[in-house]
Design an enzyme around this catalytic site. Structure first.
Site: not given
Length: 164
Positions: A44, A57, A114, A132
């Site tokens: 939210k 993910h 990532s 990353a």
């Protein structure tokens, strides 16, 4: 929506949003033409702009604002509390009333690699690149390439660079 997608009624989705299975969205806003990968949670009061790609993910918590054209790699974690604790000083389990959400802003055109972790109370500048696995602990200037733990500036892009 399929049975494998959890989207609460208070989510505001733009036009042509692409949603993978196994996602959890509640109380957030997602802009037009954004793509959300599998196993993503957006909490939210988080906002994701237009034409973003949120890879699988990834966790986008309350207080995070992601502007347009942002790439978020696989397994990126945003945080919203600099000093998290499970209990109050009196020993009671903390509730939402005890929480002070700290904001994070990702400016348009930025890319986050990532496995990066983004701490709260910072801004990732326009067209910045986060490497990353980096841990971002402070603001990233526009056009900067940062990497490491903690993330440090490696160099700056210019509008003439193809990565810009």
């Amino acid at each position: 929506m399929s049975e494998w997608v959890a989207i609460s009624p208070d989510v505001r989705l733009g036009e042509n949003v692409k949603l993978s299975k196994f996602i959890n969205l509640y109380g957030c806003e997602v802009g037009d033409e954004t793509k959300i990968g599998a196993f993503v949670e957006i909490q939210k009061n988080a906002v994701v702009g237009k034409r973003c790609k949120i890879s699988s993910h990834t966790f986008i918590c309350e207080g995070v604002t992601i502007e347009d054209n942002v790439f978020v790699g696989h397994g990126v974690t945003f945080t919203n509390d600099s000093y998290p604790r499970s209990t109050t000083p009196e020993g009671d389990l903390k509730t939402e009333r005890d929480w002070n959400v700290e904001p994070t802003l990702v400016k348009k055109g930025a890319s986050i690699g990532s496995g990066a972790t983004i701490l709260p109370n910072l801004i990732i500048g326009e067209n910045a690149l986060v490497g990353a696995g980096s841990v971002v602990t402070r603001d990233v200037p526009a056009g900067a390439i940062v990497a490491g733990n903690p993330a440090r500036i490696q160099r700056f892009l210019t509008p003439a660079d193809p990565e810009w």
